[in-house]
Design a protein around this motif. Structure first.
Motif, PDB file in Angstrom:
ATOM      1  N   PRO A   1      18.495  19.576   0.349  1.00  0.00           N
ATOM      2  CA  PRO A   1      17.522  20.689   0.691  1.00  0.00           C
ATOM      3  C   PRO A   1      17.406  21.564  -0.617  1.00  0.00           C
ATOM      4  O   PRO A   1      16.172  21.965  -0.684  1.00  0.00           O
ATOM      5  N   ASP A   2      18.393  21.434  -1.364  1.00  0.00           N
ATOM      6  CA  ASP A   2      18.137  22.421  -2.504  1.00  0.00           C
ATOM      7  C   ASP A   2      17.173  21.753  -3.742  1.00  0.00           C
ATOM      8  O   ASP A   2      16.432  22.663  -4.153  1.00  0.00           O
ATOM      9  N   SER A   3      17.094  20.604  -3.748  1.00  0.00           N
ATOM     10  CA  SER A   3      16.367  19.967  -4.614  1.00  0.00           C
ATOM     11  C   SER A   3      14.809  19.581  -4.184  1.00  0.00           C
ATOM     12  O   SER A   3      13.875  19.341  -4.864  1.00  0.00           O
ATOM     13  N   GLY A   4      14.878  19.863  -2.729  1.00  0.00           N
ATOM     14  CA  GLY A   4      13.608  19.303  -2.138  1.00  0.00           C
ATOM     15  C   GLY A   4      13.148  17.884  -1.771  1.00  0.00           C
ATOM     16  O   GLY A   4      11.887  17.629  -2.016  1.00  0.00           O
ATOM     17  N   SER A   5      14.014  17.097  -1.605  1.00  0.00           N
ATOM     18  CA  SER A   5      13.943  15.891  -1.220  1.00  0.00           C
ATOM     19  C   SER A   5      14.285  15.244   0.093  1.00  0.00           C
ATOM     20  O   SER A   5      15.628  15.964   0.251  1.00  0.00           O
TER      21      SER A   5
ATOM     22  N   ASP B   1       6.382  26.517  -3.864  1.00  0.00           N
ATOM     23  CA  ASP B   1       5.044  27.391  -3.277  1.00  0.00           C
ATOM     24  C   ASP B   1       4.545  27.048  -2.032  1.00  0.00           C
ATOM     25  O   ASP B   1       3.576  27.423  -1.289  1.00  0.00           O
ATOM     26  N   GLY B   2       5.472  26.253  -1.242  1.00  0.00           N
ATOM     27  CA  GLY B   2       5.520  26.062   0.346  1.00  0.00           C
ATOM     28  C   GLY B   2       4.552  24.612   0.490  1.00  0.00           C
ATOM     29  O   GLY B   2       4.250  24.263   1.353  1.00  0.00           O
ATOM     30  N   THR B   3       4.502  23.918  -0.556  1.00  0.00           N
ATOM     31  CA  THR B   3       3.905  22.426  -0.566  1.00  0.00           C
ATOM     32  C   THR B   3       4.937  21.405  -0.278  1.00  0.00           C
ATOM     33  O   THR B   3       5.692  21.359  -0.846  1.00  0.00           O
ATOM     34  N   VAL B   4       4.387  20.681   0.997  1.00  0.00           N
ATOM     35  CA  VAL B   4       5.254  19.698   1.409  1.00  0.00           C
ATOM     36  C   VAL B   4       4.690  18.347   1.379  1.00  0.00           C
ATOM     37  O   VAL B   4       3.108  18.230   1.858  1.00  0.00           O
TER      38      VAL B   4
ATOM     39  N   ALA C   1       0.815  -1.122   0.111  1.00  0.00           N
ATOM     40  CA  ALA C   1       0.039   0.096  -0.068  1.00  0.00           C
ATOM     41  C   ALA C   1       0.954   1.421   0.027  1.00  0.00           C
ATOM     42  O   ALA C   1       2.198   1.081   0.281  1.00  0.00           O
ATOM     43  N   GLU C   2       0.251   2.224  -0.289  1.00  0.00           N
ATOM     44  CA  GLU C   2       0.974   3.570  -0.400  1.00  0.00           C
ATOM     45  C   GLU C   2       0.053   4.705   0.187  1.00  0.00           C
ATOM     46  O   GLU C   2      -1.377   4.672   0.212  1.00  0.00           O
ATOM     47  N   TYR C   3       0.769   5.309   1.242  1.00  0.00           N
ATOM     48  CA  TYR C   3      -0.055   6.421   1.970  1.00  0.00           C
ATOM     49  C   TYR C   3       0.745   7.755   1.649  1.00  0.00           C
ATOM     50  O   TYR C   3       1.791   8.025   1.786  1.00  0.00           O
ATOM     51  N   SER C   4      -0.348   8.726   1.451  1.00  0.00           N
ATOM     52  CA  SER C   4       0.234  10.080   1.079  1.00  0.00           C
ATOM     53  C   SER C   4      -0.411  11.243   1.536  1.00  0.00           C
ATOM     54  O   SER C   4      -1.723  10.852   1.650  1.00  0.00           O
ATOM     55  N   THR C   5       0.087  12.272   1.604  1.00  0.00           N
ATOM     56  CA  THR C   5      -0.835  13.606   1.999  1.00  0.00           C
ATOM     57  C   THR C   5       0.069  14.654   1.623  1.00  0.00           C
ATOM     58  O   THR C   5       1.413  14.485   1.486  1.00  0.00           O
ATOM     59  N   SER C   6      -0.236  16.069   1.892  1.00  0.00           N
ATOM     60  CA  SER C   6       0.470  17.086   1.431  1.00  0.00           C
ATOM     61  C   SER C   6      -0.028  18.304   2.367  1.00  0.00           C
ATOM     62  O   SER C   6      -1.343  18.249   2.805  1.00  0.00           O
ATOM     63  N   TYR C   7       0.736  19.444   2.530  1.00  0.00           N
ATOM     64  CA  TYR C   7       0.397  20.485   3.197  1.00  0.00           C
ATOM     65  C   TYR C   7       1.209  21.411   2.860  1.00  0.00           C
ATOM     66  O   TYR C   7       2.127  21.421   2.533  1.00  0.00           O
ATOM     67  N   LYS C   8       0.469  22.580   2.800  1.00  0.00           N
ATOM     68  CA  LYS C   8       1.210  24.216   2.151  1.00  0.00           C
ATOM     69  C   LYS C   8       1.220  25.033   3.427  1.00  0.00           C
ATOM     70  O   LYS C   8       0.091  25.194   3.869  1.00  0.00           O
ATOM     71  N   VAL C   9       2.232  25.668   3.293  1.00  0.00           N
ATOM     72  CA  VAL C   9       2.534  26.744   4.255  1.00  0.00           C
ATOM     73  C   VAL C   9       3.045  27.984   3.480  1.00  0.00           C
ATOM     74  O   VAL C   9       4.134  27.828   2.885  1.00  0.00           O
ATOM     75  N   ALA C  10       2.323  29.175   3.430  1.00  0.00           N
ATOM     76  CA  ALA C  10       2.630  30.070   2.747  1.00  0.00           C
ATOM     77  C   ALA C  10       4.306  30.906   3.224  1.00  0.00           C
ATOM     78  O   ALA C  10       4.301  30.800   4.424  1.00  0.00           O
TER      79      ALA C  10
END
Length: 288
Positions: free
Chosen positions: A96-100, A123-126, A60-69
């Motif tokens: 950190p630079d590539s965001g992973s 855009d602040g989405t993680v 199974a795969e579990y995922s979510t996202s959250y955006k912080v301005a």
């Protein structure tokens, strides 16, 4: 109207003015409160974005996202790394630079290591993604809760975040050896990645002292006798061993050590020598 009436009217007017002045701060605060985001709504953003794909049979795969301005990519990765460390997770890879960011919930008796992939966008989405192995059962509600618990702690920020100080892990030498062996069952090359930089307050029994002044090495007995110092311990063929490189100012501690003596050291994981089944710890100091 008499004097008494005028005085009574003045008192009513003063009382009305007093109440009006008291009400002004409340009136001024209302627009500000309306501008503040509702906390349940922020938490709901993460909950609403949560999804599950697959099943226990196929994985199974579990995922979510959250955006912080106002959250930059390096800051997001740094914050998530520190939150993971605080939760006892291992950091396997960080960009950190590539965001992973690749995290892992360490293996235990209940499950093998569970890897979590974190990505951050400008855009602040993680986003977080966790995959379970075939045959493994996951509690979707529990996984969503833990993911959102981490994500909703993110704060706006532009600058990279310094790595959080690591709290020493209290552990027995034999337990650490078992943990390392368990982690290396599938891929021994990943041992150093999983344990790099971990700090321990490690207890055990001395098996021997080597090295020279300013660079002594203490070896842990991986199969200590029930009566150390009186009944010899036994070594198992092919067993994983642990050695500690002492700091230069620890000469007295090392020279006073005898076989069978108890040891309690603060140490940092260094590397695993697969050819000799030996785990090296560094920066070791005796703990009184």
């Amino acid at each position: 109207m008499g004097v008494a009436g005028r005085r009574q009217g003045a008192r009513k007017t003063d009382h009305f003015k007093e109440q009006l002045m008291k009400a002004k701060p409340i009136t001024l605060l209302l627009p500000m409160l309306l501008l503040l985001p509702a906390l349940p709504a922020l938490a709901g953003q993460c909950d609403d974005n949560f999804s599950k794909k697959g099943n226990a049979l196929s994985g199974a795969e579990y995922s979510t996202s959250y955006k912080v301005a106002g959250l930059s990519v390096p800051s997001a990765i740094g914050q998530m790394r520190n939150l993971a460390i605080a939760d006892g997770m291992d950091v396997l890879d960080e960009s950190p630079d590539s965001g992973s960011l690749l995290l892992e919930e360490p293996a235990n008796l209940a499950h093998k290591g569970l890897q979590v992939y974190v990505t951050a966008k400008p855009d602040g989405t993680v986003s977080m993604l966790m995959k379970t192995r075939r045959g493994a059962f996951g509690n979707a509600d529990g996984i969503r809760s833990e993911m959102c618990k981490m994500l909703t702690q993110l704060k706006p920020g532009k600058a990279p975040v310094a790595r959080a100080a690591v709290k020493p892990i209290e552990i027995q030498a034999t337990a650490l050896a078992t943990d390392i062996e368990r982690q290396g069952v599938e891929n021994s090359a990943a041992i150093d990645v999983r344990f790099a930089g971990k700090v321990y307050n490690i207890k055990g029994v001395n098996k021997g002292v080597a090295g020279k002044k300013g660079a002594f090495e203490l070896y842990f007995d991986m199969n200590p006798s029930l009566v150390p110092g009186f009944v010899p311990s036994k070594s198992r063929r092919g067993e994983l061993r642990i050695a500690c490189r002492m700091m230069p100012d620890q000469n007295a501690y090392a020279l006073a050590m005898r076989n069978g003596d108890k040891m309690y050291l603060n140490a940092t994981y260094d590397h695993y020598d697969e050819s000799s089944y030996l785990v090296w710890l560094k920066n070791c100091r005796g703990i009184q």
